[in-house]
Motif scaffolding. Structure first.
Motif, short mmCIF file in Angstrom:
data_model
loop_
_atom_site.label_atom_id
_atom_site.label_comp_id
_atom_site.label_asym_id
_atom_site.label_seq_id
_atom_site.Cartn_x
_atom_site.Cartn_y
_atom_site.Cartn_z
N ARG A 68 0.93 -1.18 0.11
CA ARG A 68 0.04 0.07 0.07
C ARG A 68 0.94 1.28 -0.08
N TRP A 69 2.09 1.30 0.75
CA TRP A 69 2.86 2.29 0.71
C TRP A 69 3.57 2.42 -0.66
N ALA A 70 3.99 1.46 -1.41
CA ALA A 70 4.44 1.45 -2.49
C ALA A 70 3.30 1.96 -3.48
N GLY A 71 2.27 1.34 -3.44
CA GLY A 71 1.18 1.98 -4.56
C GLY A 71 0.64 3.34 -4.34
N SER A 72 0.71 3.88 -3.02
CA SER A 72 0.31 5.16 -2.91
C SER A 72 1.36 6.15 -2.95
N GLY A 73 2.61 5.78 -2.68
CA GLY A 73 3.49 6.69 -2.55
C GLY A 73 3.76 7.41 -1.15
N VAL A 74 3.13 7.10 -0.18
CA VAL A 74 3.05 7.65 1.32
C VAL A 74 2.73 6.59 2.02
N ILE A 75 2.99 6.76 3.24
CA ILE A 75 3.14 5.73 4.37
C ILE A 75 1.69 5.58 4.74
N PRO A 76 1.27 4.46 4.95
CA PRO A 76 -0.28 4.14 4.93
C PRO A 76 -0.72 4.62 6.52
N VAL A 77 -0.58 5.55 7.07
CA VAL A 77 -1.07 6.02 8.30
C VAL A 77 -1.74 7.20 8.48
N SER A 78 -2.52 7.63 7.31
CA SER A 78 -3.05 9.01 7.16
C SER A 78 -4.34 9.15 7.31
N ASN A 79 -5.01 7.93 7.57
CA ASN A 79 -6.66 8.06 7.80
C ASN A 79 -6.85 6.81 8.74
N HIS A 144 6.65 9.91 14.18
CA HIS A 144 5.55 9.90 15.13
C HIS A 144 4.44 9.03 15.15
N VAL A 145 3.87 8.94 14.09
CA VAL A 145 2.49 8.02 14.05
C VAL A 145 3.07 6.42 14.30
N ILE A 334 8.58 3.91 24.30
CA ILE A 334 8.11 3.88 23.27
C ILE A 334 7.21 5.21 22.70
N PHE A 335 5.80 4.96 23.65
CA PHE A 335 4.86 6.02 23.39
C PHE A 335 5.30 7.49 23.70
N THR A 336 6.10 7.52 24.74
CA THR A 336 6.68 9.01 25.18
C THR A 336 7.26 9.38 24.18
N LEU A 337 8.16 8.74 23.44
CA LEU A 337 8.83 9.32 22.22
C LEU A 337 7.96 9.61 20.94
N GLY A 338 7.09 8.54 20.60
CA GLY A 338 6.37 8.72 19.51
C GLY A 338 5.00 9.86 19.47
N ALA A 339 4.55 9.64 20.94
CA ALA A 339 3.22 10.42 20.87
C ALA A 339 3.44 11.83 21.61
N LEU A 340 4.52 11.98 22.09
CA LEU A 340 4.71 13.43 22.77
C LEU A 340 5.92 14.12 22.08
N ILE A 341 7.04 13.49 22.24
CA ILE A 341 8.29 14.18 21.89
C ILE A 341 8.35 14.45 20.28
N PHE A 342 8.27 13.45 19.51
CA PHE A 342 8.15 13.44 18.18
C PHE A 342 6.94 14.08 17.80
N ALA A 343 5.86 13.97 18.38
CA ALA A 343 4.70 14.60 18.05
C ALA A 343 5.04 16.22 18.17
N MET A 344 5.75 16.65 19.18
CA MET A 344 5.98 18.01 19.33
C MET A 344 6.87 18.63 18.39
N ILE A 345 7.74 17.87 17.90
CA ILE A 345 8.71 18.41 16.87
C ILE A 345 8.01 18.41 15.54
N TRP A 346 7.01 17.29 15.25
CA TRP A 346 6.09 17.52 14.16
C TRP A 346 5.19 18.68 14.01
N ALA A 347 4.49 19.13 15.16
CA ALA A 347 3.63 20.07 15.34
C ALA A 347 4.35 21.43 15.20
N GLU A 348 5.60 21.60 15.82
CA GLU A 348 6.29 22.82 15.61
C GLU A 348 6.58 22.97 14.04
#
Length: 419
Positions: A68-79, A144-145, A334-348
């Motif tokens: 699905r990633w190869a077919g769409s060109g984007v990582i399949p986590v957007s919906n 993040h996701v 793992i959740f701390t890194l993904g859902a908080l720290i990396f999420a804050m970097i992405w939000a910025e």
């Protein structure tokens, strides 16, 4: 056949492999009582078959993700379809990790049903590839996701092991008030799981029937200059309308069991035509889940918790307690890194601020604080066994609300995930 269609077929293969693996795990754990051979040999043989089958399912699941990633060109986590299916894959990865750590077949007995339900839940959402909004087109989205999903997958293992622990140690011969209260909440937890199954059954049943009902709603909108404009919105239900939008007008309703129009109207505080549709879905989920629960009770002539309890008699509750704690201890950083720290970097990067009190951000923080409290009570106060198991169960309820409730009910910057 393009890659997207091929990935959808492989996803179905993964689902059925998970179903077969669960059956084999049950045979391995519960079939020892009726086996003519040495119980340990029986469990070892069927455990290998079950783990091989679940591993093949995971390979198929990874293939679905990759294609699905190869077919769409984007990582399949957007919906919601893509994220929930990714969460199911992460749960199976966590299951594989714990199988190698503990070498116990009982792990598959409680993780496979969870993965099966999550896969089925993912399948109720639209599966079309959707173009990414600019905020999602970032490398930090991938980090993040995916890490947030992996952390939540370990929390799911902790939840499943905790629930199994509660079912294993329950004493149904104790008729004291405290014991009856504990039995009620344990049964209610299982009833809530059946409600989720009821939601899946209702969606697929009415989708198979091709049911649709359409309503329109006219709403007055005041612009910045004070001018009043009339805006008409329409919404299509895929389930018979028990509740229609406030001041909604019926456009077309397919008859169902004599229903030619909605039975009720949503209250005026439920803004938007989609709010009533979501309420209608919740009502049908409760109705279908309650019917399934009643059917189980009618067939078994006892509560579900009492029905499951004897099947767990061969399982060491200390193993379940250890697995639950270890899963949460691994998932927390793992959740701390993904859902908080990396999420804050992405939000910025995406929105120009690292924190904005968006509902999803708030509930991610609530989830983190809850599991912080869990680890504190476990390590500092010695809350092991029964108390720890209930915290693991309640914690995953918070996770589910963060995943489902915020995405589908509360409007916010993350609402795109519920489309």
């Amino acid at each position: 056949m393009n890659l997207i269609d091929l990935s959808a077929d492989i996803f179905i293969v993964a689902f059925f492999l998970y179903c077969f693996a669960f059956i084999f795990y049950c045979i391995a754990v519960m079939g020892k009582k009726w086996s003519n051979r040495d119980p340990l040999l029986h469990e070892k043989r069927w455990g290998k078959i079950a783990f091989t089958t679940s591993s093949l399912g995971l390979v198929a699941h990874i293939a679905f993700f990759s294609l699905r990633w190869a077919g769409s060109g984007v990582i399949p986590v957007s919906n919601m379809y893509e994220f929930i299916s990714t969460l199911a894959m992460a749960i199976m990865i966590a299951h594989t990790v714990f199988y190698f750590l503990y070498k116990k077949t009982v792990i598959g007995m409680f993780t496979l049903p969870l993965a099966i339900i999550v896969v089925a839940y993912a399948s109720v959402f639209p599966q079309e590839i959707q173009p990414l909004i600019p905020a999602l087109n970032s490398i930090w989205l991938k980090i993040h996701v995916t890490m947030a999903a992996l952390g939540e997958a370990f929390f799911a293992i902790g939840f499943a092991a905790g629930l199994m622990y509660l079912l294993r140690v329950a004493n149904f011969t104790d008729k004291s008030k405290k014991a009856r209260r504990a039995h009620f909440w344990l049964e209610f937890s299982l009833y809530a799981i059946v409600i989720v199954v009821g939601f899946i059954v209702a969606v697929f049943a009415f989708k198979g029937m091709g049911y649709e009902a359409t309503f329109s709603e006219e709403k007055a909108i005041v612009d910045a200059r004070g001018n009043v404009e009339s805006k008409v919105s329409t919404v299509t239900y895929t389930m018979p309308p028990i509740v229609k939008p406030f001041n909604g007008q019926t456009v077309e309703v397919q008859p169902f069991l004599g229903m030619k129009d909605a039975l009720l109207e949503a209250p005026d505080w439920m803004n938007g035509v989609n709010a009533a549709r979501k309420l209608n879905t919740v009502i049908w989920s409760i109705i279908t889940g309650s019917l399934l629960y009643g059917l189980f009770r009618l067939i078994a002539r006892r509560s579900i918790s009492k029905m499951i309890h004897p099947a767990l008699s061969e399982i060491d509750p200390d193993d379940l307690d250890e697995i639950s704690y270890r899963a949460i201890a691994i998932g927390f950083p793992i959740f701390t890194l993904g859902a908080l720290i990396f999420a804050m970097i992405w939000a910025e990067i995406a929105w120009g601020r690292f924190w904005g009190w968006d509902p999803k951000e708030v509930w991610a923080l609530v989830t983190w604080l809850f599991y912080s409290a869990y680890l504190h009570f476990r390590l500092s106060r010695g809350w092991q066994g029964y108390k720890s198991a209930w915290l693991a169960v309640i914690g995953f309820v918070v996770v589910l609300f963060t995943l489902v409730g915020v995405n589908l009910i509360i409007a916010g910057l993350h609402s795109y995930a519920g489309v």
